[in-house]
Design a protein around this motif. Structure first.
Motif, short mmCIF file in Angstrom:
data_model
loop_
_atom_site.label_atom_id
_atom_site.label_comp_id
_atom_site.label_asym_id
_atom_site.label_seq_id
_atom_site.Cartn_x
_atom_site.Cartn_y
_atom_site.Cartn_z
N HIS A 1 10.08 2.07 11.48
CA HIS A 1 8.97 2.98 11.20
C HIS A 1 9.40 4.03 10.18
N PHE A 2 8.95 3.82 8.94
CA PHE A 2 9.24 4.76 7.85
C PHE A 2 8.17 5.85 7.85
N PHE A 3 8.42 6.91 7.12
CA PHE A 3 7.45 8.01 7.02
C PHE A 3 7.04 8.18 5.56
N GLY B 1 0.84 -1.20 0.00
CA GLY B 1 0.00 0.00 0.00
C GLY B 1 0.87 1.25 0.00
N THR B 2 0.36 2.31 0.63
CA THR B 2 1.08 3.59 0.66
C THR B 2 2.52 3.40 1.11
N MET B 3 2.73 2.67 2.20
CA MET B 3 4.06 2.56 2.78
C MET B 3 4.91 1.50 2.09
N GLY B 4 4.31 0.32 1.85
CA GLY B 4 5.08 -0.80 1.30
C GLY B 4 5.78 -0.42 0.00
N ILE C 1 -4.18 -8.49 12.65
CA ILE C 1 -3.59 -8.87 11.34
C ILE C 1 -2.07 -8.99 11.49
N LYS C 2 -1.47 -8.04 12.21
CA LYS C 2 -0.01 -8.07 12.35
C LYS C 2 0.43 -9.32 13.12
N LYS C 3 -0.34 -9.66 14.19
CA LYS C 3 0.03 -10.85 14.98
C LYS C 3 -0.05 -12.10 14.10
N THR D 1 8.47 -4.55 11.88
CA THR D 1 7.14 -4.02 11.62
C THR D 1 7.22 -2.51 11.39
N ASN D 2 6.41 -2.04 10.43
CA ASN D 2 6.37 -0.60 10.14
C ASN D 2 5.20 0.06 10.88
N THR D 3 4.73 -0.59 11.94
CA THR D 3 3.59 -0.02 12.66
C THR D 3 3.83 1.44 13.06
N SER D 4 2.75 2.24 13.03
CA SER D 4 2.87 3.65 13.40
C SER D 4 2.87 3.83 14.91
N ALA D 5 2.17 2.92 15.62
CA ALA D 5 1.99 3.17 17.04
C ALA D 5 1.75 1.91 17.87
N LEU E 1 -2.25 12.18 2.00
CA LEU E 1 -1.20 11.31 1.44
C LEU E 1 -1.05 10.04 2.28
N SER E 2 -1.03 10.21 3.58
CA SER E 2 -0.78 9.06 4.46
C SER E 2 -2.02 8.20 4.63
N GLY E 3 -3.19 8.80 4.49
CA GLY E 3 -4.43 8.08 4.74
C GLY E 3 -4.95 8.49 6.11
N ALA F 1 4.27 -4.18 6.31
CA ALA F 1 3.61 -2.86 6.17
C ALA F 1 2.15 -3.06 5.78
N VAL F 2 1.43 -3.88 6.57
CA VAL F 2 0.00 -4.10 6.28
C VAL F 2 -0.83 -3.15 7.15
N PHE F 3 -2.17 -3.32 7.08
CA PHE F 3 -3.04 -2.41 7.84
C PHE F 3 -2.61 -2.28 9.31
N GLU F 4 -2.92 -1.12 9.89
CA GLU F 4 -2.56 -0.88 11.30
C GLU F 4 -3.57 -1.62 12.21
N SER F 5 -3.45 -2.95 12.23
CA SER F 5 -4.36 -3.75 13.05
C SER F 5 -3.54 -4.79 13.79
N MET G 1 4.93 -9.11 -1.06
CA MET G 1 3.76 -9.96 -0.83
C MET G 1 2.56 -9.06 -0.54
N GLU G 2 1.55 -9.14 -1.37
CA GLU G 2 0.36 -8.31 -1.18
C GLU G 2 -0.86 -9.18 -1.50
N LEU G 3 -1.80 -9.25 -0.55
CA LEU G 3 -2.96 -10.14 -0.71
C LEU G 3 -3.91 -9.66 -1.78
N1 LIG Z 1 0.45 5.87 5.78
C1 LIG Z 1 1.36 6.40 6.55
O1 LIG Z 1 1.62 7.61 6.50
C2 LIG Z 1 2.17 5.54 7.46
C3 LIG Z 1 3.37 6.04 7.97
C4 LIG Z 1 4.15 5.22 8.79
C5 LIG Z 1 3.71 3.96 9.11
N2 LIG Z 1 2.52 3.51 8.61
C6 LIG Z 1 2.11 2.15 8.97
O2 LIG Z 1 2.41 1.30 7.86
C7 LIG Z 1 1.46 0.24 7.80
C8 LIG Z 1 0.82 0.26 6.43
O3 LIG Z 1 0.18 1.50 6.24
P1 LIG Z 1 -0.26 1.96 4.79
O4 LIG Z 1 -0.62 3.40 4.90
O5 LIG Z 1 0.74 1.54 3.79
O6 LIG Z 1 -1.60 1.12 4.59
P2 LIG Z 1 -2.35 0.77 3.26
O7 LIG Z 1 -3.74 0.54 3.64
O8 LIG Z 1 -2.07 1.81 2.22
O9 LIG Z 1 -1.66 -0.57 2.78
C9 LIG Z 1 -1.69 -1.76 3.49
C10 LIG Z 1 -1.63 -2.89 2.48
O10 LIG Z 1 -1.46 -4.11 3.18
C11 LIG Z 1 -2.20 -5.09 2.46
N3 LIG Z 1 -2.45 -6.23 3.35
C12 LIG Z 1 -3.32 -6.31 4.37
N4 LIG Z 1 -3.22 -7.50 4.98
C13 LIG Z 1 -2.26 -8.19 4.31
C14 LIG Z 1 -1.69 -9.48 4.46
N5 LIG Z 1 -2.11 -10.29 5.42
N6 LIG Z 1 -0.71 -9.85 3.61
C15 LIG Z 1 -0.30 -9.02 2.64
N7 LIG Z 1 -0.82 -7.79 2.43
C16 LIG Z 1 -1.77 -7.38 3.27
C17 LIG Z 1 -3.44 -4.38 2.04
O11 LIG Z 1 -4.07 -5.03 0.95
C18 LIG Z 1 -2.91 -3.01 1.65
O12 LIG Z 1 -2.57 -2.94 0.30
C19 LIG Z 1 0.49 0.49 8.95
O13 LIG Z 1 0.91 -0.26 10.06
C20 LIG Z 1 0.65 1.97 9.24
O14 LIG Z 1 0.30 2.32 10.54
C21 LIG Z 1 1.75 4.27 7.79
#
Ligand SMILES: NC(=O)c1ccc[n+]([C@@H]2O[C@H](COP(=O)([O-])OP(=O)(O)OC[C@H]3O[C@@H](n4cnc5c(N)ncnc54)[C@H](O)[C@@H]3O)[C@@H](O)[C@H]2O)c1
Ligand SMILES: CCCCCCC[C@H](O)CC(=O)SCCNC(=O)CCNC(=O)[C@H](O)C(C)(C)COP(=O)([O-])OP(=O)([O-])OC[C@H]1O[C@@H](n2cnc3c(N)ncnc32)[C@H](O)[C@@H]1OP(=O)([O-])[O-]
Length: 558
Positions: free
Chosen positions: A437-439, A308-311, A393-395, A413-417, A529-531, A386-390, A329-331
Motif C-alpha cells: 500500500h503506497f501513498f 492512474g494516480t498511484m500506478g 475488478i481486483k479479483k 495489491t495496492n488496495t487502500s482498504a 490529489l488522491s481522488g 493499482a487499478v480501481f478500488e473495486s 499494463m493499462e486498459l
Molecule cells: N489515490 C490514492 O491516494 C491511493 C492511495 C493508496 C492506494 N490507492 C489505491 O490504489 C488503487 C488505484 O488507485 P488510483 O487512485 O491510482 O486510481 P485511478 O482511478 O487513478 O487509476 C486506476 C487505473 O486503473 C486502470 N484500470 C482499471 N481496470 C484495469 C484493468 N483491468 N487493467 C488495467 N488497468 C485498469 C484505470 O483505467 C485507471 O487508469 C486503488 O485500489 C486505490 O484504492 C489509492
C-alpha cells in the motif's frame, strides 16, 4: 572507545564504536585520552583522527541525549580542546562525517576525505542545531550564505562539493586507503604553522552582508520548513558567528541547543528517527519468523497494472530503485498515454535538475515496457496491481495473474482498504499474495505499508519489505484489516475536518490552518490529489453514504 597507535611520527586516533562511530561519552573520553598521549609523546609530530569500520563518524550519540550527554568532555568542550592542540590534527573522512562528526573534523587543523564520503550538519532534522561549534566554525570556513544553506536544511553534500567550497583540503579516490593516505598527508604538513588552521580564529568573510543573507534565508525557511522551530534558531546562531567573537557566539549556540533539546518537536523527530529504523526489523507475531531469518526472492522484472494516480508513481519509484524491466499494463488508452507521458516528464525534470544523469534517464525510459495482455507477464517476478478500488475488478485481475504468472511470482495489491485475503483466495497460490500500500504521490511519499495476508508466505513478505527498502521507502509491515494502519489513522483526521465544513468553514480555510501548522498539504488538497472517489467507495462499502440524512446526524448513519 577510541584506539591509539603511532606510525612514522603520526599518532592515529581511531574511533571504534560500531556500527557508525557515534560520539558516546566513552568515545569522547577515548579521543581525549588519546590526544593527551599524542601530545605528551615527543616522537609524535602530527595526529590523524579516523573512524574504524564503514564510516568516519555520524555525530553525537542520539541515544545519550537524555542522560550521559552532559559527562565530561562534552562535545562542545572536546572540539575546543582538539583545535587548541599544539600538534597538527588531520581528520581522515570516509563514509559519513555528519553532525558532531563533522564538527570534530572542523575542529581539526586539516580535513582529507575519500571522494565517496558524504558530509552534513543534519541536526535540524532532529529539531536541534549543531551544538559543538558547527554554527560558529562553518561560517568562518565557507561564509554565512553557504552555512545557512547547509545548517538550516541539514542536507548531505559530497566530499567534492565540500572541497570546492573549502571544507576539505584534499580528496582521495574512493578506492584509496583513507588511513594510509591521511598518514602520508599528515607527514607532509609536519612543521607547518597552525596560525591559519584554527578555524575559530578565522574571520567570517561575508559578515558585512549578514542582515541581507539572513532575510533571504528567513523567507526560504518560512516557506520550506513551515512550523518548525529549529531552522530559525539555526539561522540566528549563524548570524551570531558574523556579529560576535567566537567565544560569545559559542554561548549563543549553547543557549540555542539547550532551548531546542527536549522541545516537543525535537522529541518527536528523534522518536521518528529511531522508529524509521526499527520498522526494518519486522516479525510475524507468534511465529519466530522475522527479517533476520527470512530471505527475499530475487526481483528483476516487475509489472504494474493500472497507470492512474498511484500506478504512475509506483512505476517511478521502481525506476528510481534501478529496476531494469518495468512492465506497465493499462486498459484505457488515454490513461496509458497520459501515464507514460507523466512518467517521462518527471524523469526529464529529474535530469534537468541534475538528480539523475542523462544516461540514467535514458536507461529508465528504456526499462519501461508497455504490455497489452496478461500472457506478457508470465516471467515477471513481482506484479503490483493499482487499478480501481473495486473488489470484483481486483479479483478478476488476480485470477488471471494466478493463471499466467510463474509459481514464484509475488502478486501484490495496492488496495487502500479491501481485504487482501479475499483477493488472494481467487489465485491458486494465496501464499504468493501480499498488500503493498503506497501513498499518493507514490514517487514522493516515503511511507509504504506492506499488508500481511493470513496466507502470505514469509518469503513473499520479505520480498515486499526488501522491495520497499530498495525503493528508499520507510517500509512498515502491518496486518490485514479494513484501512490497515495509515488509513485508519487518517480517517479520524478527515472526519474532524469534514465536521468543520459542516460547521461552516471552507476547505481552503481548513487547508490554510493545517499548512501553517506544518503539514506539506492541506487535507482537502490531499483529497483532490488522491481522488475523492477512493474515500467515497470505502464509505459506500460500509453504507455510510445515505444522502437522506441531514447534516449533524451521527457519522455512522450518513
Ligand atoms: N489515490 C490514492 O491516494 C491511493 C492511495 C493508496 C492506494 N490507492 C489505491 O490504489 C488503487 C488505484 O488507485 P488510483 O487512485 O491510482 O486510481 P485511478 O482511478 O487513478 O487509476 C486506476 C487505473 O486503473 C486502470 N484500470 C482499471 N481496470 C484495469 C484493468 N483491468 N487493467 C488495467 N488497468 C485498469 C484505470 O483505467 C485507471 O487508469 C486503488 O485500489 C486505490 O484504492 C489509492
Ligand atoms: C548542551 C548540549 C551540547 C550538545 C552537543 C552535540 C552537538 C551535535 O551537533 C549533535 C549531533 O551530532 S546530533 C546527531 C547528528 N547526526 C545525525 O543526525 C546522523 C544520524 N544518522 C544518520 O542519518 C544515518 O545513520 C546515516 C545516514 C549516517 C547512515 O545511514 P545507514 O548507513 O543507513 O545506517 P542507519 O541504519 O541509519 O544506522 C545504523 C545504526 O546506527 C544507529 N545510529 C545512526 N546514527 C546514530 C546516532 N547519531 N546516534 C546513535 N545511533 C545512531 C541507527 O539507529 C542504527 O541502529 P540500528 O540499531 O542498527 O537500527
Amino acid at each position: 572507545m577510541a584506539n591509539y597507535s603511532v606510525r612514522n611520527q603520526v599518532a592515529i586516533i581511531s574511533l571504534c564504536s560500531p556500527p557508525v562511530n557515534a560520539l558516546s561519552s566513552d568515545v569522547r573520553r577515548g579521543i581525549l585520552d588519546s590526544l593527551k598521549k599524542a601530545e605528551q609523546d615527543v616522537k609524535v609530530a602530527a595526529i590523524v583522527i579516523c573512524g574504524e569500520g564503514r564510516t568516519f563518524c555520524v555525530g553525537a550519540d542520539i541515544t545519550e541525549f537524555k542522560s550521559e550527554f552532559k559527562t565530561f568532555p562534552n562535545l562542545f568542550e572536546l572540539v575546543d580542546i582538539l583545535e587548541s592542540s599544539p600538534k597538527p590534527i588531520v581528520a581522515a573522512i570516509h563514509g559519513h562525517a555528519f553532525g558532531g562528526g563533522l564538527e570534530v573534523a572542523l575542529a581539526c587543523h586539516y580535513r582529507v576525505a575519500l571522494s565517496s564520503a558524504k558530509l552534513a550538519l543534519p541536526e535540524v532534522k532532529l529539531g536541534i542545531l549543531p551544538g559543538a561549534g558547527g554554527t560558529q566554525r562553518l561560517p568562518r570556513l565557507i561564509g554565512i550564505d553557504s552555512s545557512m544553506q547547509w545548517i538550516a536544511f541539514g542536507d548531505e553534500y559530497s566530499a567534492q562539493i565540500a572541497a570546492n567550497i573549502g571544507i576539505i583540503d584534499r580528496i582521495f579516490p574512493s578506492n584509496a586507503d583513507i588511513l594510509e593516505s591521511a598518514v602520508q598527508y599528515a607527514q607532509s604538513i609536519i612543521g607547518k604553522s597552525l596560525i591559519n588552521r584554527r578555524v575559530s580564529k578565522l574571520p567570517v568573510k561575508d559578515a558585512s552582508k549578514v542582515s541581507h543573507i539572513m532575510e533571504k534565508y528567513k523567507q526560504i525557511v518560512g516557506k520550506k520548513s513551515r512550523g518548525a522551530i529549529a531552522p530559525m534558531v539555526c539561522l540566528e546562531a549563524i548570524k551570531h558567528a558574523a556579529l560576535l567573537p567566537y567565544v560569545e557566539g559559542m554561548k549563543k549556540e549553547r543557549m540555542g541547543i539547550e532551548a531546542l533539546m527536549g522541545s516537543d518537536q525535537s522529541k518527536s523527530l528523534i522518536y521518528m528517527f529511531f522508529a524509521e529504523r526499527q520498522v526494518r526489523n519486522w516479525t510475524i507475531p507468534g511465529t519466530g519468523i522475522n527479517s533476520k531469518n527470512t530471505k527475499p526472492i530475487k526481483v528483476e522484472k516487475v509489472a504494474v497494472i493500472g497507470l492512474g494516480t498511484m500506478g504512475r508513481g509506483i512505476v517511478l519509484s521502481l525506476l528510481k530503485a534501478g529496476i531494469k524491466h518495468v512492465s506497465v499494463m493499462e486498459l484505457n488508452k488515454t490513461a496509458r498515454e497520459n501515464g507514460l507521458l507523466f512518467i517521462k516528464n518527471i524523469l526529464e525534470g529529474y535530469a534537468a535538475r541534475g538528480t539523475i544523469s542523462e544516461t540514467q534517464k535514458r536507461s529508465m525510459v528504456d526499462a519501461l515496457k508497455p504490455v497489452s495482455n496478461f500472457e506478457m507477464l508470465k516471467d515477471t517476478d513481482l506484479v503490483i496491481e493499482a487499478v480501481f478500488e473495486s473488489m470484483s475488478i481486483k479479483k478478476d485481475i488476480f485470477a488471471k495473474l494466478g493463471q499466467v504468472c510463474k509459481p514464484s511470482a509475488v502478486l501484490a495489491t495496492n488496495t487502500s482498504a479491501l481485504d487482501v485475503d479475499e483477493i488472494a483466495m481467487v489465485t491458486p497460490k494465496p501464499k504468493q499474495v501480499v498488500g503493498m500500500h503506497f501513498f499518493a504521490p507514490a514517487h514522493v511519499m516515503k511511507l509504504l505499508e506492506n499488508v500481511r495476508g493470513s496466507k502470505s508466505s514469509p518469503q513473499v513478505i520479505a520480498t515486499a519489505m526488501n522491495m520497499g527498502q530498495r525503493m528508499g521507502k520507510v517500509t512498515v509491515l502491518v496486518g490485514n484489516c479494513h484501512g490497515f494502519v495509515g488509513n485508519r489513522m487518517f480517517r479520524h483526521y478527515t472526519v474532524e475536518t469534514d465536521f468543520m465544513l459542516e460547521e461552516g468553514a471552507y476547505p481552503e480555510q481548513v487547508d490554510t490552518v493545517l499548512k501553517k501548522f506544518g503539514f506539506a498539504m492541506g487535507r482537502y488538497q490531499v483529497g483532490d490529489l488522491s481522488g475523492n472517489d477512493i474515500g467515497y467507495r470505502m464509505r459506500t462499502k460500509f453504507e455510510m453514504t445515505n444522502k437522506q440524512q441531514p447534516p449533524g446526524a451521527p457519522e455512522r448513519e450518513r
